[in-house]
Scaffold this motif. Structure first.
Motif, short mmCIF file in Angstrom:
data_model
loop_
_atom_site.label_atom_id
_atom_site.label_comp_id
_atom_site.label_asym_id
_atom_site.label_seq_id
_atom_site.Cartn_x
_atom_site.Cartn_y
_atom_site.Cartn_z
N HIS A 69 0.82 -1.22 0.00
CA HIS A 69 0.00 0.00 0.00
C HIS A 69 0.85 1.27 0.00
CE1 HIS A 69 0.88 -1.13 4.11
NE2 HIS A 69 0.68 0.14 4.47
N LEU A 70 2.13 1.17 0.32
CA LEU A 70 3.01 2.33 0.32
C LEU A 70 3.70 2.56 -1.03
CD1 LEU A 70 4.68 1.85 3.83
CD2 LEU A 70 2.72 3.28 3.22
N LEU A 71 3.52 1.65 -1.97
CA LEU A 71 4.22 1.75 -3.25
C LEU A 71 3.89 3.00 -4.06
CD1 LEU A 71 4.27 -1.98 -4.37
CD2 LEU A 71 6.22 -0.54 -3.72
N PRO A 72 2.64 3.46 -4.13
CA PRO A 72 2.40 4.67 -4.92
C PRO A 72 3.27 5.86 -4.49
CG PRO A 72 0.32 3.62 -4.46
CD PRO A 72 1.37 2.90 -3.64
N GLN A 73 3.42 6.05 -3.20
CA GLN A 73 4.25 7.15 -2.71
C GLN A 73 5.74 6.82 -2.89
OE1 GLN A 73 1.58 5.93 -0.87
NE2 GLN A 73 0.29 7.61 -1.54
N ALA A 74 6.13 5.59 -2.58
CA ALA A 74 7.54 5.21 -2.68
C ALA A 74 8.05 5.33 -4.11
CB ALA A 74 7.74 3.78 -2.17
N LEU A 75 7.18 5.11 -5.09
CA LEU A 75 7.58 5.17 -6.49
C LEU A 75 7.34 6.54 -7.12
CD1 LEU A 75 6.21 1.69 -7.60
CD2 LEU A 75 8.58 2.31 -7.11
N GLY A 76 6.97 7.52 -6.29
CA GLY A 76 6.81 8.88 -6.79
C GLY A 76 5.50 9.13 -7.50
N GLY A 77 4.43 8.49 -7.03
CA GLY A 77 3.12 8.67 -7.65
C GLY A 77 2.60 10.09 -7.48
N ARG A 78 1.71 10.48 -8.39
CA ARG A 78 1.12 11.82 -8.30
C ARG A 78 0.25 11.92 -7.06
NH1 ARG A 78 -2.54 10.76 -13.66
NH2 ARG A 78 -4.46 10.21 -12.59
N PRO A 79 -0.11 13.13 -6.66
CA PRO A 79 -0.83 13.32 -5.39
C PRO A 79 -2.13 12.51 -5.26
CG PRO A 79 -0.06 15.42 -6.20
CD PRO A 79 0.23 14.40 -7.28
N ASP A 80 -2.82 12.22 -6.37
CA ASP A 80 -4.06 11.45 -6.25
C ASP A 80 -3.83 9.94 -6.25
OD1 ASP A 80 -3.31 11.52 -8.89
OD2 ASP A 80 -5.25 12.12 -9.67
N SER A 81 -2.57 9.53 -6.26
CA SER A 81 -2.25 8.11 -6.10
C SER A 81 -2.16 7.80 -4.62
CB SER A 81 -0.92 7.79 -6.78
OG SER A 81 -0.99 8.00 -8.17
N ASN A 82 -2.65 6.64 -4.24
CA ASN A 82 -2.55 6.27 -2.83
C ASN A 82 -2.64 4.77 -2.66
OD1 ASN A 82 -5.23 5.65 -3.13
ND2 ASN A 82 -6.00 7.16 -1.69
N GLY A 83 -2.54 4.34 -1.43
CA GLY A 83 -2.64 2.93 -1.11
C GLY A 83 -3.43 2.74 0.16
N VAL A 84 -4.01 1.56 0.29
CA VAL A 84 -4.82 1.22 1.45
C VAL A 84 -4.37 -0.15 1.96
CG1 VAL A 84 -7.15 0.75 2.29
CG2 VAL A 84 -6.78 2.52 0.56
N ASP A 85 -4.17 -0.25 3.25
CA ASP A 85 -3.82 -1.51 3.89
C ASP A 85 -5.09 -2.09 4.50
OD1 ASP A 85 -2.18 -3.54 4.77
OD2 ASP A 85 -1.37 -2.43 6.46
N ALA A 86 -5.66 -3.10 3.85
CA ALA A 86 -6.96 -3.64 4.25
C ALA A 86 -6.78 -4.96 5.00
CB ALA A 86 -7.84 -3.83 3.03
N HIS A 87 -7.03 -4.90 6.30
CA HIS A 87 -6.93 -6.10 7.14
C HIS A 87 -8.29 -6.78 7.34
CE1 HIS A 87 -2.74 -5.65 8.61
NE2 HIS A 87 -2.95 -4.40 8.25
N THR A 88 -9.37 -6.06 7.07
CA THR A 88 -10.71 -6.61 7.28
C THR A 88 -11.53 -6.43 6.00
OG1 THR A 88 -11.69 -4.52 8.03
CG2 THR A 88 -10.62 -5.92 9.72
#
Length: 129
Positions: A69-88
Motif C-alpha cells: 500500500h506504500l508503493l504509490p508514494q515510494a515510487l513517486g506517484g502523483r498526489p491522487d495516487s494512494n494505497g490502502v492496507d486492508a486487514h478486514t
C-alpha cells in the motif's frame, strides 16, 4: 489495458508472489499518469504451491511481506495516487468505494496464509501424486 483504454477504470487483481516478480511495471503506469486500481491478495506466499502440498510447511513457498500500500508514494506517484492496507472485509470495501478512478491506487488485501479459492484446491487435488 490502461494504455488501450485510458478512459476506462482498470482493475488488476494479483497475488503477492507474482507481483513481486513483475511489480516494477507500476513505474510505467506512474510515468504515464495512468489510472489504475491494483488489488494485491497478500497471503505472504505462493498459494498454488501451498495447495499442491498442504501437509508440508515448505519455507520456499513463503515470501517476505511488503507494504504494498506504500508503493504509490515510494515510487513517486502523483498526489491522487494512494494505497490502502486492508486487514478486514470492511476496510477492503471502503478502499474499493473510495477509489475515484484517478491515479494509481494499491489495495493491500491481507489474507490468511492458507486462504485460497476452491478452484485452487480442486486443481491441486488433480496434481497430487
Amino acid at each position: 489495458m490502461a494504455f488501450a483504454a485510458p478512459e476506462r477504470r482498470i482493475v488488476c487483481i494479483d497475488g503477492d508472489g507474482s507481483f513481486q516478480m513483475t511489480g516494477s511495471e507500476l513505474c510505467t503506469l506512474l510515468r504515464h499518469n495512468l489510472n489504475f486500481l491494483l488489488i494485491i491478495l497478500n497471503n505472504a506466499g505462493y498459494t498454488a504451491e501451498r495447495a499442491i502440498h498442504p501437509d508440508r510447511d515448505d519455507s520456499y513457498n513463503d515470501i517476505h511481506v511488503w507494504n504494498y500500500h506504500l508503493l504509490p508514494q515510494a515510487l513517486g506517484g502523483r498526489p491522487d495516487s494512494n494505497g490502502v492496507d486492508a486487514h478486514t472485509e470492511a476496510q477492503f470495501v471502503d478502499a474499493l468505494s473510495s477509489y475515484r478512478g484517478k491515479g494509481l491506487q494499491v489495495v493491500n488485501a491481507r489474507l490468511d496464509k492458507n486462504d485460497m479459492p476452491s478452484f485452487f484446491i480442486e486443481m491441486s487435488d488433480m496434481l497430487k501424486h
